[in-house]
Design a protein around this motif. Structure first.
Motif, PDB file in Angstrom:
ATOM      1  N   ILE A 114       2.223   2.002  -2.288  1.00 41.50           N
ATOM      2  CA  ILE A 114       0.911   1.725  -2.452  1.00 41.50           C
ATOM      3  C   ILE A 114       1.303   2.777  -4.187  1.00 41.50           C
ATOM      4  O   ILE A 114       1.965   3.956  -4.722  1.00 41.50           O
ATOM      5  N   ALA A 115       0.157   2.415  -5.286  1.00 39.95           N
ATOM      6  CA  ALA A 115       0.084   3.139  -6.381  1.00 39.95           C
ATOM      7  C   ALA A 115      -0.725   3.828  -6.198  1.00 39.95           C
ATOM      8  O   ALA A 115      -2.409   3.460  -5.786  1.00 39.95           O
ATOM      9  N   PHE A 116      -1.223   4.852  -7.407  1.00 42.89           N
ATOM     10  CA  PHE A 116      -2.145   5.937  -7.701  1.00 42.89           C
ATOM     11  C   PHE A 116      -2.699   6.136  -8.444  1.00 42.89           C
ATOM     12  O   PHE A 116      -2.193   5.805  -8.862  1.00 42.89           O
ATOM     13  N   GLY A 117      -4.287   5.463  -8.735  1.00 37.92           N
ATOM     14  CA  GLY A 117      -5.393   6.086 -10.335  1.00 37.92           C
ATOM     15  C   GLY A 117      -4.752   7.018 -11.007  1.00 37.92           C
ATOM     16  O   GLY A 117      -4.460   8.324 -10.025  1.00 37.92           O
ATOM     17  N   SER A 118      -5.635   7.328 -11.416  1.00 35.19           N
ATOM     18  CA  SER A 118      -6.648   8.668 -12.141  1.00 35.19           C
ATOM     19  C   SER A 118      -6.587   9.686 -11.535  1.00 35.19           C
ATOM     20  O   SER A 118      -7.246   9.181 -10.198  1.00 35.19           O
ATOM     21  N   ILE A 119      -6.516  10.704 -11.049  1.00 36.83           N
ATOM     22  CA  ILE A 119      -6.758  11.610 -10.277  1.00 36.83           C
ATOM     23  C   ILE A 119      -8.488  11.879 -10.289  1.00 36.83           C
ATOM     24  O   ILE A 119      -9.357  12.072 -11.201  1.00 36.83           O
ATOM     25  N   ILE A 120      -8.697  11.919  -8.998  1.00 37.02           N
ATOM     26  CA  ILE A 120      -9.989  12.020  -8.944  1.00 37.02           C
ATOM     27  C   ILE A 120     -10.890  13.883  -8.089  1.00 37.02           C
ATOM     28  O   ILE A 120     -11.815  14.365  -8.646  1.00 37.02           O
ATOM     29  N   LYS A 121      -9.900  13.997  -7.652  1.00 33.25           N
ATOM     30  CA  LYS A 121     -10.050  15.563  -7.500  1.00 33.25           C
ATOM     31  C   LYS A 121      -8.682  15.843  -6.781  1.00 33.25           C
ATOM     32  O   LYS A 121      -8.215  15.674  -6.714  1.00 33.25           O
ATOM     33  N   ARG A 122      -8.717  17.747  -7.328  1.00 37.19           N
ATOM     34  CA  ARG A 122      -7.435  18.115  -6.732  1.00 37.19           C
ATOM     35  C   ARG A 122      -7.674  18.933  -6.114  1.00 37.19           C
ATOM     36  O   ARG A 122      -8.706  19.527  -5.873  1.00 37.19           O
ATOM     37  N   GLY A 123      -7.125  19.531  -5.226  1.00 36.91           N
ATOM     38  CA  GLY A 123      -7.412  20.294  -4.228  1.00 36.91           C
ATOM     39  C   GLY A 123      -5.984  20.768  -2.806  1.00 36.91           C
ATOM     40  O   GLY A 123      -5.091  20.545  -3.629  1.00 36.91           O
ATOM     41  N   GLY A 124      -6.201  20.408  -1.876  1.00 32.33           N
ATOM     42  CA  GLY A 124      -4.853  20.922  -0.784  1.00 32.33           C
ATOM     43  C   GLY A 124      -5.650  20.893   0.228  1.00 32.33           C
ATOM     44  O   GLY A 124      -6.994  21.034   0.803  1.00 32.33           O
ATOM     45  N   LYS A 125      -4.314  21.456   1.242  1.00 33.43           N
ATOM     46  CA  LYS A 125      -5.359  21.672   2.903  1.00 33.43           C
ATOM     47  C   LYS A 125      -5.353  22.765   2.888  1.00 33.43           C
ATOM     48  O   LYS A 125      -4.725  23.642   2.515  1.00 33.43           O
TER      49      LYS A 125
END
Length: 412
Positions: free
Chosen positions: A179-190
């Motif tokens: 799986i490839a990922f595009g530009s970051i939509i949202k930075r965050g974490g758990k």
């Protein structure tokens, strides 16, 4: 079915170390990046017109990402033209079928969730706004394909859909699976979410014997990594874990910070509090690494040109407010976001029209021609009325009355 995983009954006494999900070094080789740029450049322009900057800021809360009037025609024509550079299967399929298939679990507000809107179920959210806007500019329709978090990877690699949205977390495991990922939509974490009367303000798990997560995604993975000795309840329906928490059946929920903030904002007698981040990760659209390269580059180019990070964040906050509110208020809130989005498109279209009209006026003045040609203006109005009638037949939406066409176009 909900699955309950076993059985430690000893609380974790020390806060767990911050965990950062492994990221790859470079996303692509230079040569591949060049190929992607060439593929997407055939469809989307690289440069944003100057007039777009102001309205993106003004209407950022609605993402101002519905720029169909401005570049939709140009993009649609280019897309239907020379696509020889768009060599991968996904983009070719999208253009050939005039349809982009969007995989979504539709259970993760504010990115994409199903709501009942005017008597029917509808998928809405900030990610939905983005993909709808890109498809509008590309001149293709959107077809949502339902999936689950446990099935998302397999469905995407089996090409049941062209892109996966709805709060997908980028991980090295998913990349290794293809799986490839595009530009970051949202930075965050758990983070942990607890009942506020039980929360000590820390990010750790002191007093947490029972933890709940939704099944199949990165929340489950991280929970097992960070809290191996805590009894883990895994629910199949995202959202049910928070009900367990409010009822006191579990001590905490592990989830993404953005979802924790949304739950904490809900007006509920038993309020929830979100702790500090335990991990660092990013949300992005997901594609097949084998067949989705050019489609990914195209969407990334659109995001870079038309949806700056601040506007995306504003849209996420707006949709969080919608989902955190009372269910009976959702209809009004969703309608307001759509009205603001329409207003943004109207301003964009009017700015383009004004530029074209001024160019015609300057040319007529240079050539000594009359600025106004009544016969031409009457012909334009009649053509618009016929178009309004055709749109009513095509879409089923109520047509713009002739009197409104006369009033608006005579004014502008």
């Amino acid at each position: 079915m909900p699955r309950t995983a076993g059985a430690g009954t000893t609380a974790v006494n020390q806060p767990p170390p911050t965990l950062e999900l492994e990221k790859p070094g470079e996303r692509e080789e230079d040569e591949l990046l060049n190929q992607e740029e060439e593929s997407s450049a055939a469809v989307f322009p690289a440069k944003r017109p100057q007039w777009q900057h102001s309205w993106v800021v003004i209407f950022g809360f609605a993402l101002a990402l519905v720029m169909g009037a401005g570049i939709g025609l140009a993009v649609g024509v280019a897309a239907r033209g020379d696509t020889s550079q768009a060599s991968d299967d996904a983009l070719r399929r999208v253009l050939h079928n005039s349809e982009v298939r969007v995989g979504v679990a539709a259970d993760y507000a504010p990115f994409a969730a199903e709501v009942r809107f005017e008597g029917k179920e509808e998928i809405v959210g900030s990610d939905v706004d983005i993909v709808s806007s890109v498809s509008r500019d590309l001149g293709v329709r959107v077809r949502f394909v339902r999936t689950t978090w446990s099935q998302l990877e397999g469905d995407l690699l089996a090409e049941r859909f062209d892109v996966a949205i709805g709060g997908v977390t980028e991980t090295s495991e998913r990349r290794a699976a293809g799986i490839a990922f595009g530009s970051i939509i949202k930075r965050g974490g758990k983070a942990l979410v607890r009942r506020c009367d039980d929360d000590d303000g820390s990010s750790g798990a002191d007093g947490v014997l029972r933890l709940a997560v939704n099944a199949g995604g990165t929340n489950e993975l991280v929970a097992k990594q960070l809290f191996p000795e805590v009894a883990l309840t895994i629910v199949s329906s995202n959202g049910a874990q928070f009900e367990l928490l409010r009822k006191g059946d579990v001590d905490a929920v592990l989830t993404d910070a953005v979802e924790g903030d949304l739950e904490a904002a809900k007006r509920h007698p038993l309020r929830l509090c979100r702790g500090a981040l335990l991990t660092s990760d990013d949300k992005a659209f997901a594609y097949s690494a084998r067949s989705g390269r050019a489609l990914r580059a195209l969407v990334d180019r659109w995001l870079a040109s038309h949806a700056p990070e601040a506007a995306v964040d504003a849209s996420i906050r707006a949709w969080s407010g919608v989902f955190a509110g009372e269910p009976e208020d959702a209809l009004i809130a969703v309608s307001r976001i759509r009205i603001d989005a329409c207003d943004a498109r109207l301003l964009t279209a009017l700015a383009e029209r004004a530029e074209a009209v001024e160019a015609v006026g300057r040319d007529k003045a240079r050539r000594g021609l009359n600025a106004s040609v009544p016969a031409r203006e009457r012909a334009v109005l009649e053509r618009l009325k016929r178009r309004a009638q055709a749109l009513e037949a095509e879409t089923g939406r109520k047509r713009v009355p002739n009197a409104t066409v006369d009033a608006v176009w005579s004014t502008i």
